[in-house]
Write an enzyme that holds these catalytic residues in place. Structure first.
Site, short mmCIF file in Angstrom:
data_model
loop_
_atom_site.label_atom_id
_atom_site.label_comp_id
_atom_site.label_asym_id
_atom_site.label_seq_id
_atom_site.Cartn_x
_atom_site.Cartn_y
_atom_site.Cartn_z
N HIS A 7 0.83 -1.19 0.00
CA HIS A 7 0.00 0.00 0.00
C HIS A 7 0.87 1.25 0.00
CE1 HIS A 7 0.73 -0.59 4.37
NE2 HIS A 7 0.80 0.74 4.36
N ASN A 60 -3.96 11.14 12.77
CA ASN A 60 -3.59 11.26 14.18
C ASN A 60 -4.66 12.06 14.91
OD1 ASN A 60 -1.05 9.88 14.06
ND2 ASN A 60 -0.28 11.63 12.92
N GLU A 119 -2.42 11.71 -10.22
CA GLU A 119 -2.42 11.67 -11.67
C GLU A 119 -3.54 10.75 -12.14
OE1 GLU A 119 0.74 10.70 -15.26
OE2 GLU A 119 1.02 9.73 -13.31
#
Length: 142
Positions: A7, A60, A119
């Protein structure tokens, strides 16, 4: 040595705002991990049928004022789309700025709420150049 892509992790300031943005792109939540002790949330999103290649949004709970105001050092995420013009129009209609319009029928760039450059690439061959995209100017940078 064999490698397996797992990932990409992106830190975010506002988890819900970022989740909504990535959902506009067609990504769906595949899993979530909330750490009471560590005071953070990991949210994984992926394109349908591509759950093995998620984006991990790290939030966070106590804030993260150290996040850069411009994440160009990160580079960009890239996704293939079936129709670059329809995708850009949908995103624009939903308030997303098209930083680099698909002038060439092949490539566009947008940014997430956390300044992550994304993109968008036309799957297969480029589409024929078409207005308003051909003459639309660039906005900001990507």
């Amino acid at each position: 040595m064999a490698l397996t892509y797992l990932h990409v992790m992106v830190r975010v300031k506002d988890l819900e705002k970022s989740r909504a943005f990535y959902e506009l792109l067609g990504l769906r939540e595949t899993r979530r991990y909330d750490s009471e002790k560590g005071r953070f949330t990991l949210l994984y999103l992926a394109a349908p049928g591509q759950e093995e290649t998620p984006v991990e949004l790290t939030y966070n709970w106590d804030g993260d004022d150290g996040l850069p105001s411009d994440s160009r050092h990160f580079g960009h995420l890239a996704y293939g789309v079936d129709n670059i013009y329809e995708t850009c129009q949908f995103l624009q209609d939903n308030g997303v700025t098209i930083n680099r319009p698909p002038h060439d029928g092949r490539m566009a760039f947008i940014r997430s709420p956390d300044n992550i450059s994304i993109e968008l690439l036309q799957n297969g061959e480029a589409l024929e150049p078409a207005e308003p995209w051909t003459t639309m100017g660039n906005t900001g940078h990507w």
